[in-house]
Design a protein around this motif. Structure first.
Motif, PDB file in Angstrom:
ATOM      1  N   CYS A   1       0.731  -1.361  -0.048  1.00 43.74           N
ATOM      2  CA  CYS A   1       0.222  -0.075   0.062  1.00 43.74           C
ATOM      3  C   CYS A   1       0.912   1.147  -0.022  1.00 43.74           C
ATOM      4  O   CYS A   1       0.384   2.098  -0.287  1.00 43.74           O
ATOM      5  CB  CYS A   1      -1.037  -0.006   1.201  1.00 43.74           C
ATOM      6  N   GLY A   2       2.217   1.128   0.334  1.00 43.13           N
ATOM      7  CA  GLY A   2       3.015   2.376   0.531  1.00 43.13           C
ATOM      8  C   GLY A   2       2.937   3.238   1.681  1.00 43.13           C
ATOM      9  O   GLY A   2       3.419   4.039   1.847  1.00 43.13           O
TER      10      GLY A   2
ATOM     11  N   CYS B   1      -2.989  -2.116   5.521  1.00 43.72           N
ATOM     12  CA  CYS B   1      -3.880  -3.125   4.307  1.00 43.72           C
ATOM     13  C   CYS B   1      -3.949  -4.370   4.836  1.00 43.72           C
ATOM     14  O   CYS B   1      -4.582  -5.255   4.029  1.00 43.72           O
ATOM     15  CB  CYS B   1      -3.212  -2.851   3.046  1.00 43.72           C
ATOM     16  N   GLY B   2      -3.036  -4.898   5.750  1.00 39.55           N
ATOM     17  CA  GLY B   2      -3.120  -6.091   6.435  1.00 39.55           C
ATOM     18  C   GLY B   2      -2.162  -7.208   5.524  1.00 39.55           C
ATOM     19  O   GLY B   2      -2.326  -8.379   5.839  1.00 39.55           O
TER      20      GLY B   2
END
Length: 186
Positions: free
Chosen positions: A10-11, A44-45
């Protein structure tokens, strides 16, 4: 100082150490392995597994297989080797298996054979076996040769007459080394 790892998925999230568990097929059975390592993103997991974690996870999986099969784990192999006073290289020389075998066994890269496992257990459990294995491997430490071609070591008793039928007697090894090598060649 702990380095903050940013999630590559996700960054924006931060990766934190985490664990997971899974089932792995080993022959006809499924083995459950817990405490496998990964990182988990707080946003984001995502759960990436880094190279160092992969190595430790492989060892945990290999050890689960070894335990199921009644074999020594990587840590147990290392403990036996250290109790016997051997480096990994020396253990390979005495027990066989190749120059890097013990490094691979201990890391979980390669599972030892049943025969190697039994040999390690015998060497660890039966007094004097290491002396015999060192002689068999052609390793005669300084101080063992007592003159007239005889080798004195440890707690196995082998007389020249008993050479072909090793008996555990607790009396020490006395082997005429030249005769022993000749009988091995025959």
């Amino acid at each position: 100082m702990t380095k903050t790892l940013t999630c590559t998925e996700c960054g924006s999230g931060t990766l934190h150490p985490a664990t997971w568990e899974s089932d792995f097929r080993h022959g006809d059975v499924m083995l459950h392995v817990a405490d496998l390592e990964c990182y988990r993103c707080n946003m984001c997991g995502a759960d990436p597994v880094f190279t160092d974690q992969i190595r430790r996870n492989q060892l945990k999986i290999a050890d689960a297989k070894r335990v199921h099969d009644g074999l020594l784990t990587g840590a147990q192999i290392r403990a036996v080797r250290e109790r016997l006073g051997l480096t990994q290289s020396q253990a390979s020389e005495v027990f066989g298996g190749g120059a890097n075998a013990f490094s691979k066994y201990e890391r979980g890269d390669v599972m030892q054979s049943v025969a190697m496992d039994r040999l390690l257990k015998v060497a660890d459990f039966v007094p004097g076996v290491m002396d015999f294995l060192r002689i068999e491997a052609g390793i005669v430490p300084a101080g063992w040769v007592t003159g007239a071609g005889y080798v004195q070591a440890g707690s196995i008793g082998i007389s020249q007459a008993q050479l072909q039928s090793v008996q555990l007697s607790g009396q020490g090894v006395c082997v005429r080394f030249d005769d022993y090598r000749e009988r091995r060649r025959a």
